[in-house]
Design a protein around this motif. Sequence first.
Motif, PDB file in Angstrom:
ATOM      1  N   ARG A  12       9.172   2.075  -2.957  1.00  0.00           N
ATOM      2  CA  ARG A  12       8.621   2.953  -3.822  1.00  0.00           C
ATOM      3  C   ARG A  12       7.186   3.234  -4.061  1.00  0.00           C
ATOM      4  NH1 ARG A  12      11.191   1.000  -9.043  1.00  0.00           N
ATOM      5  NH2 ARG A  12       9.586   2.277  -9.834  1.00  0.00           N
ATOM      6  N   LYS A  13       6.819   4.425  -4.007  1.00  0.00           N
ATOM      7  CA  LYS A  13       5.348   4.599  -4.036  1.00  0.00           C
ATOM      8  C   LYS A  13       4.552   4.070  -5.351  1.00  0.00           C
ATOM      9  CE  LYS A  13       4.887   9.233  -5.409  1.00  0.00           C
ATOM     10  NZ  LYS A  13       4.185   8.724  -6.582  1.00  0.00           N
ATOM     11  N   ASP A  14       5.282   4.269  -6.354  1.00  0.00           N
ATOM     12  CA  ASP A  14       4.871   4.008  -7.639  1.00  0.00           C
ATOM     13  C   ASP A  14       4.732   2.855  -8.035  1.00  0.00           C
ATOM     14  OD1 ASP A  14       7.445   5.069  -9.891  1.00  0.00           O
ATOM     15  OD2 ASP A  14       7.595   4.011  -7.901  1.00  0.00           O
ATOM     16  N   ARG A  43      -6.772   6.044   3.371  1.00  0.00           N
ATOM     17  CA  ARG A  43      -5.764   7.166   3.734  1.00  0.00           C
ATOM     18  C   ARG A  43      -6.051   7.996   4.623  1.00  0.00           C
ATOM     19  NH1 ARG A  43      -6.192  12.149  -0.304  1.00  0.00           N
ATOM     20  NH2 ARG A  43      -4.532  13.372   0.586  1.00  0.00           N
ATOM     21  N   ALA A  50      -1.643   4.074  -7.562  1.00  0.00           N
ATOM     22  CA  ALA A  50      -0.540   3.485  -6.490  1.00  0.00           C
ATOM     23  C   ALA A  50       0.780   4.623  -7.002  1.00  0.00           C
ATOM     24  CB  ALA A  50       0.208   2.363  -7.123  1.00  0.00           C
ATOM     25  N   ASP A  51       0.496   5.412  -8.176  1.00  0.00           N
ATOM     26  CA  ASP A  51       1.648   6.395  -8.825  1.00  0.00           C
ATOM     27  C   ASP A  51       0.919   8.010  -8.182  1.00  0.00           C
ATOM     28  OD1 ASP A  51       3.846   7.150  -9.959  1.00  0.00           O
ATOM     29  OD2 ASP A  51       2.891   7.790 -11.583  1.00  0.00           O
ATOM     30  N   ASP A  52      -0.259   7.820  -7.643  1.00  0.00           N
ATOM     31  CA  ASP A  52      -0.546   9.227  -6.998  1.00  0.00           C
ATOM     32  C   ASP A  52       0.012   9.601  -5.929  1.00  0.00           C
ATOM     33  OD1 ASP A  52      -2.347  11.192  -6.265  1.00  0.00           O
ATOM     34  OD2 ASP A  52      -3.951  10.409  -7.201  1.00  0.00           O
ATOM     35  N   GLU A  53       0.409  10.970  -5.671  1.00  0.00           N
ATOM     36  CA  GLU A  53       1.299  11.408  -4.566  1.00  0.00           C
ATOM     37  C   GLU A  53       0.148  11.524  -3.349  1.00  0.00           C
ATOM     38  OE1 GLU A  53       3.090  15.080  -4.862  1.00  0.00           O
ATOM     39  OE2 GLU A  53       4.316  14.465  -6.903  1.00  0.00           O
ATOM     40  N   ARG A 106       4.944  -2.111   6.966  1.00  0.00           N
ATOM     41  CA  ARG A 106       4.231  -1.241   6.367  1.00  0.00           C
ATOM     42  C   ARG A 106       2.956  -0.611   7.049  1.00  0.00           C
ATOM     43  NH1 ARG A 106       6.385   0.634   1.371  1.00  0.00           N
ATOM     44  NH2 ARG A 106       5.423   2.714   2.105  1.00  0.00           N
ATOM     45  N   TYR A 122      -1.608   9.183  -2.336  1.00  0.00           N
ATOM     46  CA  TYR A 122      -1.669   7.875  -1.715  1.00  0.00           C
ATOM     47  C   TYR A 122      -0.148   7.449  -1.274  1.00  0.00           C
ATOM     48  CZ  TYR A 122      -6.379   7.999  -3.472  1.00  0.00           C
ATOM     49  OH  TYR A 122      -7.486   8.452  -3.784  1.00  0.00           O
ATOM     50  N   GLU A 123       0.710   8.235  -1.375  1.00  0.00           N
ATOM     51  CA  GLU A 123       2.284   8.115  -1.176  1.00  0.00           C
ATOM     52  C   GLU A 123       2.564   7.094   0.163  1.00  0.00           C
ATOM     53  OE1 GLU A 123       6.473  10.649  -0.948  1.00  0.00           O
ATOM     54  OE2 GLU A 123       4.660  11.615  -0.895  1.00  0.00           O
ATOM     55  N   GLY A 124       1.955   7.209   1.124  1.00  0.00           N
ATOM     56  CA  GLY A 124       2.379   6.438   2.391  1.00  0.00           C
ATOM     57  C   GLY A 124       1.628   5.249   2.365  1.00  0.00           C
TER      58      GLY A 124
END
Length: 119
Positions: free
Chosen positions: A6-8, A112, A51-54, A25, A56-58
């Motif tokens: 989970r990205k968050d 990123r 960590a919860d910001d879209e 990863r 930085y999803e990957g």
Amino acid sequence: MFDFLRKDVVLDTDDAGLRRLTHERLKVFTKFTADNCPVCEMLGPSFARFADDEAYEGILFLRLDADQSPVARQLMNERAAPFFVSYCQGRVVECDTRHTEADVEAQLARLRALMPHTA
């Protein structure tokens, strides 16, 4: 069981987990912290927010206790906590002590933007 996908989530791990996850990863951003470190505490909420910001999803976000990590203790000979390490394809891309949210965000933005190698 698969929370690290989970990205968050900021995943707390150890050296063995760090080695495994940096190879599993594509991109990993790691914060090494220490007890009684006011800067570590100050940057904790922003690290979780990133960590919860879209945007930085990957990127997988990890946190290691520098006092409990032989790898971190070795790095601490040259740097002070908190220090942040960017990994791409299992390799260290950048590693340095950060004191402000802006510095952490700049390092994260560089990770990123990094284009992975394709063989």
